[in-house]
Every structure is written in C-alpha cells, then in structure tokens.
Design a protein around this motif. Sequence first.
Motif, PDB file in Angstrom:
ATOM      1  N   ILE A   1     -11.309  36.943  25.430  1.00 47.24           N
ATOM      2  CA  ILE A   1      -9.929  37.420  25.577  1.00 47.24           C
ATOM      3  C   ILE A   1      -8.946  36.251  25.675  1.00 47.24           C
ATOM      4  N   ILE A   2      -9.396  35.126  26.226  1.00 45.31           N
ATOM      5  CA  ILE A   2      -8.532  33.953  26.373  1.00 45.31           C
ATOM      6  C   ILE A   2      -8.429  33.266  25.008  1.00 45.31           C
ATOM      7  N   ARG A   3      -7.228  33.238  24.453  1.00 46.62           N
ATOM      8  CA  ARG A   3      -7.041  32.599  23.147  1.00 46.62           C
ATOM      9  C   ARG A   3      -6.836  31.094  23.307  1.00 46.62           C
ATOM     10  N   ARG A   4      -5.937  30.763  24.209  1.00 49.13           N
ATOM     11  CA  ARG A   4      -5.660  29.339  24.417  1.00 49.13           C
ATOM     12  C   ARG A   4      -4.747  29.177  25.632  1.00 49.13           C
ATOM     13  N   VAL A   5      -4.649  27.939  26.087  1.00 48.97           N
ATOM     14  CA  VAL A   5      -3.685  27.552  27.121  1.00 48.97           C
ATOM     15  C   VAL A   5      -2.816  26.488  26.481  1.00 48.97           C
ATOM     16  N   GLU A   6      -1.512  26.688  26.567  1.00 52.98           N
ATOM     17  CA  GLU A   6      -0.574  25.750  25.965  1.00 52.98           C
ATOM     18  C   GLU A   6       0.575  25.484  26.934  1.00 52.98           C
ATOM     19  N   GLU A   7       1.417  24.538  26.584  1.00 55.21           N
ATOM     20  CA  GLU A   7       2.576  24.215  27.422  1.00 55.21           C
ATOM     21  C   GLU A   7       3.775  25.033  26.966  1.00 55.21           C
ATOM     22  N   GLY A   8       4.440  25.663  27.940  1.00 54.19           N
ATOM     23  CA  GLY A   8       5.641  26.429  27.640  1.00 54.19           C
ATOM     24  C   GLY A   8       6.861  25.533  27.566  1.00 54.19           C
ATOM     25  N   GLU A   9       7.984  26.123  27.205  1.00 52.92           N
ATOM     26  CA  GLU A   9       9.238  25.371  27.076  1.00 52.92           C
ATOM     27  C   GLU A   9       9.641  24.698  28.376  1.00 52.92           C
ATOM     28  N   ASN A  10       9.310  25.312  29.502  1.00 54.06           N
ATOM     29  CA  ASN A  10       9.679  24.756  30.807  1.00 54.06           C
ATOM     30  C   ASN A  10       8.644  23.776  31.354  1.00 54.06           C
ATOM     31  N   GLY A  11       7.611  23.488  30.552  1.00 57.01           N
ATOM     32  CA  GLY A  11       6.572  22.555  30.980  1.00 57.01           C
ATOM     33  C   GLY A  11       5.438  23.203  31.743  1.00 57.01           C
ATOM     34  N   HIS A  12       5.562  24.481  32.055  1.00 56.90           N
ATOM     35  CA  HIS A  12       4.507  25.197  32.767  1.00 56.90           C
ATOM     36  C   HIS A  12       3.482  25.745  31.773  1.00 56.90           C
ATOM     37  N   PRO A  13       2.258  25.950  32.241  1.00 55.50           N
ATOM     38  CA  PRO A  13       1.233  26.463  31.323  1.00 55.50           C
ATOM     39  C   PRO A  13       1.513  27.901  30.874  1.00 55.50           C
ATOM     40  N   VAL A  14       1.130  28.161  29.637  1.00 58.13           N
ATOM     41  CA  VAL A  14       1.198  29.501  29.071  1.00 58.13           C
ATOM     42  C   VAL A  14      -0.234  29.891  28.711  1.00 58.13           C
ATOM     43  N   VAL A  15      -0.678  31.003  29.271  1.00 58.55           N
ATOM     44  CA  VAL A  15      -2.015  31.528  28.976  1.00 58.55           C
ATOM     45  C   VAL A  15      -1.838  32.600  27.917  1.00 58.55           C
ATOM     46  N   VAL A  16      -2.459  32.393  26.771  1.00 60.38           N
ATOM     47  CA  VAL A  16      -2.346  33.340  25.665  1.00 60.38           C
ATOM     48  C   VAL A  16      -3.646  34.145  25.600  1.00 60.38           C
ATOM     49  N   ILE A  17      -3.487  35.482  25.679  1.00 59.86           N
ATOM     50  CA  ILE A  17      -4.652  36.367  25.657  1.00 59.86           C
ATOM     51  C   ILE A  17      -4.503  37.407  24.546  1.00 59.86           C
ATOM     52  N   THR A  18      -5.641  37.948  24.140  1.00 57.00           N
ATOM     53  CA  THR A  18      -5.664  39.059  23.197  1.00 57.00           C
ATOM     54  C   THR A  18      -6.521  40.144  23.805  1.00 57.00           C
ATOM     55  N   PRO A  19      -5.959  41.330  24.037  1.00 50.66           N
ATOM     56  CA  PRO A  19      -6.761  42.416  24.612  1.00 50.66           C
ATOM     57  C   PRO A  19      -7.847  42.865  23.634  1.00 50.66           C
ATOM     58  N   THR A  20      -8.909  43.414  24.182  1.00 51.98           N
ATOM     59  CA  THR A  20     -10.024  43.846  23.345  1.00 51.98           C
ATOM     60  C   THR A  20      -9.631  44.994  22.436  1.00 51.98           C
ATOM     61  N   TYR A  21      -8.774  45.869  22.904  1.00 52.49           N
ATOM     62  CA  TYR A  21      -8.319  46.994  22.096  1.00 52.49           C
ATOM     63  C   TYR A  21      -6.820  47.158  22.296  1.00 52.49           C
ATOM     64  N   SER A  22      -6.120  47.493  21.242  1.00 46.57           N
ATOM     65  CA  SER A  22      -4.701  47.768  21.356  1.00 46.57           C
ATOM     66  C   SER A  22      -4.531  48.984  22.259  1.00 46.57           C
ATOM     67  N   GLY A  23      -3.724  48.846  23.275  1.00 46.83           N
ATOM     68  CA  GLY A  23      -3.531  49.945  24.217  1.00 46.83           C
ATOM     69  C   GLY A  23      -4.616  50.051  25.264  1.00 46.83           C
ATOM     70  N   CYS A  24      -5.459  49.031  25.388  1.00 51.26           N
ATOM     71  CA  CYS A  24      -6.536  49.050  26.395  1.00 51.26           C
ATOM     72  C   CYS A  24      -5.906  49.177  27.783  1.00 51.26           C
TER      73      CYS A  24
END
Length: 162
Positions: free
Chosen positions: A32-55
């Motif tokens: 489910i965890i796609r990646r961790v990246e830096e946001g515009e404010n310098g704080h981490p952004v956790v990018v996830i993809t749910p297993t099913y749309s509407g899960c």
Amino acid sequence: MVALAVKDELIEILALVKDPEIPVLSIADLGIIRRVEEGENGHPVVVITPTYSGCPATEVIEADIASMLKLHGVPDFEIKTELSPAWTTDWITAEGRRKLKEYGIAPPANRGKVALLGHEEVSCPQCNSNRTEQVSEFGSTACKAQYKCLDCLEPFDYFKCV
C-alpha cells in the motif's frame, strides 16, 4: 529533499502499521505504501494506494499511519492517496503472502495459474490441496472469496487476484 536515511526510517515506521482487516499483515506487506517524498513545506509526504477503490479500511489506515508517525516523533507530515496506477495483488510481498497462508487465507494466485473455465486455481492454506471450490464470490470482506477444500473439508477465505 527527504534524506535517504530519514526516508528509510519513515518506511520502517510505516511498516509497523497493520491492515485493519487482516491484522497479521502490515501495509508494507500489502504494498500500500507507494513512496515517501518531501512536500513543499519540507515535511514528509506518505503516498499510499488503497487495495480497492472505495475500500472502507482506507480511512482507518490513514488514521493509523498518522498515529504511528506521531507516536514515533514525526508531528508534521502529509498523507496523499494515489489511485493510478491502481493497486494490484502483485504488490503483496512474498512475506505478506506467507503471512496470509499461515493465517489461513489463501494468497492470490499467480496471474498465469488459471484452471478450467477461467477460474483461478486456489490452493487450500491448510493442506495445500488444489482440489478446492468456490462457495461464494465474497468472503469475510469484499476483497476475499469463500472457498472450501474438497480434501480436508476446511472452509477458507481466498484473497482475490486483482
């Protein structure tokens, strides 16, 4: 940019978050965890993809991610959901598949493993028999189907291949 050491540490923290519907799996096991990246404010952004749309578990997973990060001293972060490309059972790790089977849920079949009439070949997680049949298209959750083994006669859930 989020430093590699920090990114790795955050991913380790996120791997502690359990799936609310299958608590033996982490969200890392499920992919489910796609990646961790830096946001515009310098704080981490956790990018996830749910297993099913509407899960229905997606909101719980997001809340659990937030709680786990705060518990580990990460107060400022963002959680983003990315739907494309869509999550696939191919993203479940080998460890996740092992945990599913040990828990009594048949892991998703390999995409090339299809039985007659286009049905997936599903092995019993109890006795490993391939002599199984589907009882219901839906099991304990929409992402699982209910099967029974024709050898050991045990009912079991099968995590549907997506």
